[in-house]
Write a protein that holds these residues in place. Sequence first.
Motif, PDB file in Angstrom:
ATOM      1  N   ILE A  20     -13.243  19.863  45.003  1.00  0.00           N
ATOM      2  CA  ILE A  20     -13.703  19.723  46.386  1.00  0.00           C
ATOM      3  C   ILE A  20     -12.550  19.148  47.205  1.00  0.00           C
ATOM      4  CG2 ILE A  20     -15.395  18.654  47.908  1.00  0.00           C
ATOM      5  CD1 ILE A  20     -16.597  20.659  45.920  1.00  0.00           C
ATOM      6  N   HIS A  21     -12.259  19.772  48.333  1.00  0.00           N
ATOM      7  CA  HIS A  21     -11.163  19.326  49.187  1.00  0.00           C
ATOM      8  C   HIS A  21     -11.697  18.477  50.341  1.00  0.00           C
ATOM      9  CE1 HIS A  21      -9.250  23.108  47.425  1.00  0.00           C
ATOM     10  NE2 HIS A  21      -8.613  22.088  46.905  1.00  0.00           N
ATOM     11  N   PRO A  22     -10.881  17.569  50.847  1.00  0.00           N
ATOM     12  CA  PRO A  22     -11.360  16.662  51.907  1.00  0.00           C
ATOM     13  C   PRO A  22     -11.938  17.374  53.118  1.00  0.00           C
ATOM     14  CG  PRO A  22      -9.249  15.917  51.048  1.00  0.00           C
ATOM     15  CD  PRO A  22      -9.508  17.251  50.416  1.00  0.00           C
ATOM     16  N   ALA A  23     -11.428  18.571  53.430  1.00  0.00           N
ATOM     17  CA  ALA A  23     -11.911  19.300  54.610  1.00  0.00           C
ATOM     18  C   ALA A  23     -13.163  20.125  54.329  1.00  0.00           C
ATOM     19  CB  ALA A  23     -10.809  20.208  55.157  1.00  0.00           C
ATOM     20  N   ASP A  24     -13.569  20.213  53.062  1.00  0.00           N
ATOM     21  CA  ASP A  24     -14.749  21.002  52.714  1.00  0.00           C
ATOM     22  C   ASP A  24     -16.014  20.357  53.269  1.00  0.00           C
ATOM     23  OD1 ASP A  24     -13.086  22.675  51.320  1.00  0.00           O
ATOM     24  OD2 ASP A  24     -13.705  21.989  49.326  1.00  0.00           O
ATOM     25  N   ALA A  25     -16.979  21.187  53.621  1.00  0.00           N
ATOM     26  CA  ALA A  25     -18.256  20.664  54.117  1.00  0.00           C
ATOM     27  C   ALA A  25     -18.938  19.787  53.080  1.00  0.00           C
ATOM     28  CB  ALA A  25     -19.166  21.829  54.512  1.00  0.00           C
ATOM     29  N   GLU A  26     -18.697  20.083  51.808  1.00  0.00           N
ATOM     30  CA  GLU A  26     -19.353  19.337  50.727  1.00  0.00           C
ATOM     31  C   GLU A  26     -18.708  17.985  50.432  1.00  0.00           C
ATOM     32  OE1 GLU A  26     -20.007  23.689  50.275  1.00  0.00           O
ATOM     33  OE2 GLU A  26     -18.204  22.446  50.450  1.00  0.00           O
TER      34      GLU A  26
ATOM     35  N   THR B 211      -3.678  19.442  44.774  1.00  0.00           N
ATOM     36  CA  THR B 211      -3.286  19.526  46.182  1.00  0.00           C
ATOM     37  C   THR B 211      -3.550  18.223  46.933  1.00  0.00           C
ATOM     38  OG1 THR B 211      -5.436  20.410  46.884  1.00  0.00           O
ATOM     39  CG2 THR B 211      -3.750  22.007  46.243  1.00  0.00           C
ATOM     40  N   LEU B 212      -4.304  17.303  46.352  1.00  0.00           N
ATOM     41  CA  LEU B 212      -4.593  16.044  47.043  1.00  0.00           C
ATOM     42  C   LEU B 212      -3.407  15.083  47.004  1.00  0.00           C
ATOM     43  CD1 LEU B 212      -7.442  17.295  46.753  1.00  0.00           C
ATOM     44  CD2 LEU B 212      -8.318  14.976  46.390  1.00  0.00           C
ATOM     45  N   VAL B 213      -2.485  15.314  46.062  1.00  0.00           N
ATOM     46  CA  VAL B 213      -1.308  14.453  45.921  1.00  0.00           C
ATOM     47  C   VAL B 213      -0.091  15.151  46.512  1.00  0.00           C
ATOM     48  CG1 VAL B 213       0.309  13.455  44.245  1.00  0.00           C
ATOM     49  CG2 VAL B 213      -2.153  13.143  43.949  1.00  0.00           C
ATOM     50  N   VAL B 214       0.661  14.437  47.335  1.00  0.00           N
ATOM     51  CA  VAL B 214       1.880  14.973  47.947  1.00  0.00           C
ATOM     52  C   VAL B 214       3.078  14.145  47.497  1.00  0.00           C
ATOM     53  CG1 VAL B 214       0.692  15.941  49.939  1.00  0.00           C
ATOM     54  CG2 VAL B 214       1.477  13.562  50.016  1.00  0.00           C
ATOM     55  N   ASN B 215       4.264  14.624  47.814  1.00  0.00           N
ATOM     56  CA  ASN B 215       5.519  13.943  47.451  1.00  0.00           C
ATOM     57  C   ASN B 215       5.608  13.697  45.947  1.00  0.00           C
ATOM     58  OD1 ASN B 215       6.050  13.765  50.240  1.00  0.00           O
ATOM     59  ND2 ASN B 215       4.997  11.802  50.375  1.00  0.00           N
TER      60      ASN B 215
ATOM     61  N   GLU C 281      -4.843  12.957  54.649  1.00  0.00           N
ATOM     62  CA  GLU C 281      -6.159  13.599  54.736  1.00  0.00           C
ATOM     63  C   GLU C 281      -7.006  13.278  53.516  1.00  0.00           C
ATOM     64  OE1 GLU C 281      -7.906  18.094  55.543  1.00  0.00           O
ATOM     65  OE2 GLU C 281      -6.255  17.827  54.121  1.00  0.00           O
ATOM     66  N   ALA C 282      -6.375  13.283  52.343  1.00  0.00           N
ATOM     67  CA  ALA C 282      -7.129  13.062  51.111  1.00  0.00           C
ATOM     68  C   ALA C 282      -7.511  11.607  50.909  1.00  0.00           C
ATOM     69  CB  ALA C 282      -6.308  13.546  49.915  1.00  0.00           C
ATOM     70  N   SER C 283      -6.728  10.707  51.458  1.00  0.00           N
ATOM     71  CA  SER C 283      -6.907   9.290  51.149  1.00  0.00           C
ATOM     72  C   SER C 283      -8.294   8.768  51.512  1.00  0.00           C
ATOM     73  CB  SER C 283      -5.830   8.473  51.873  1.00  0.00           C
ATOM     74  OG  SER C 283      -5.892   7.135  51.463  1.00  0.00           O
ATOM     75  N   SER C 284      -8.775   9.124  52.708  1.00  0.00           N
ATOM     76  CA  SER C 284     -10.089   8.621  53.131  1.00  0.00           C
ATOM     77  C   SER C 284     -11.211   9.185  52.271  1.00  0.00           C
ATOM     78  CB  SER C 284     -10.336   8.949  54.603  1.00  0.00           C
ATOM     79  OG  SER C 284     -10.287  10.350  54.806  1.00  0.00           O
TER      80      SER C 284
END
Length: 346
Positions: free
Chosen positions: A127-133, A166-170, A182-185
């Motif tokens: 589930i991605h942070p921008a998903d409705a779920e 995809t939630l982790v960058v760098n 975006e993912a942190s919250s």
Amino acid sequence: MAFSSHSASEKPFRVTILLLLELLMSYIGASGAIGVCYGRNGNNLPSQADVVSLYKANNIGQMRIYDPDQATLQALKGSNIQLILDVPKDKLQDLTDSAKAGDWVQTNVLAYSADVKFRYIAVGNEIHPADAEAKFVLPAMQNVHNAIAAANLQGQIKVSTSIDTTLVVNSSPPSAGTFSTEASSYITPIIQFLAQNGAPLLVNVYPYFAYIGNTAQISLPYALFTAPGVVVTDNQYQYKNLFDAITDAHYAALEKAGAPNLEIVISESGWPSEGNAAATVENAGTYYKNLIGHVNGNTGTPRKPGKAIETYLFAMFDENLKPAGTEQHFGVFSPSKAQKYQLTFA
């Protein structure tokens, strides 16, 4: 020699220590065991009972399923196979209602828990942070956990969720890994819930996708565990394979999120055998064989040395109803139950 003789009174002590060490090693081995994900998105697959028999025949002691399929749960009774059971995406909103979550747990977990070894409940997969779920995941996790705790099984069955990378960058070098803004919250309250309840974070790790997305900078041997030496030096950490680097980037992100001791379980990892220039039977067989050897060797990752990495291969079978291309070719077995590669799981 000073250490060549022992008094009779020391012997029981030594035996006790040896037994404790054996128990510890067996626990570590179990924690690092290889599981295999059992997807059923195909119209030519064996029956659920035959699949469970195939797991047992190949000494595969852990399974992940993506929905509470009753025939699979029935077939697992008495098998001693440890299970990750997913809450499907379309059920997440329902389970934000505590009564519905209680019913779901009663029907799909408690009704089988005397005979099926549930290990984790994965509340949502990728589930991605921008998903409705996304807003349903943590409340559903809390309600499922509460229902399991009400049955006094919270020490045996842990509730988590499965994320993709995809939630982790760098993430290069791994120590720079951090959850995106975006993912942190989204993920931070989930991480806090996991830490409070002694549950791991489930992460789907695919060196294959990282490699094909950046062939200019990532070598195939680094992705396949066949690099002859250190490829990436990250301060005191040295990396010979991409799997460890991706995993440690997530450990680094967890540290930055205030959870340095949270465990990671690799809930999916695989390599396709068709559908892309890098997706060959030879490459896939090499990846699976080396991944199994790495996990069963209990060497851990550079950031977590000696810590067993519980890992689930994706997947048991090629699934012909998935989108055409590589998605149909991740199986370690063909639908005929023949092994695609010569793998020893245990």
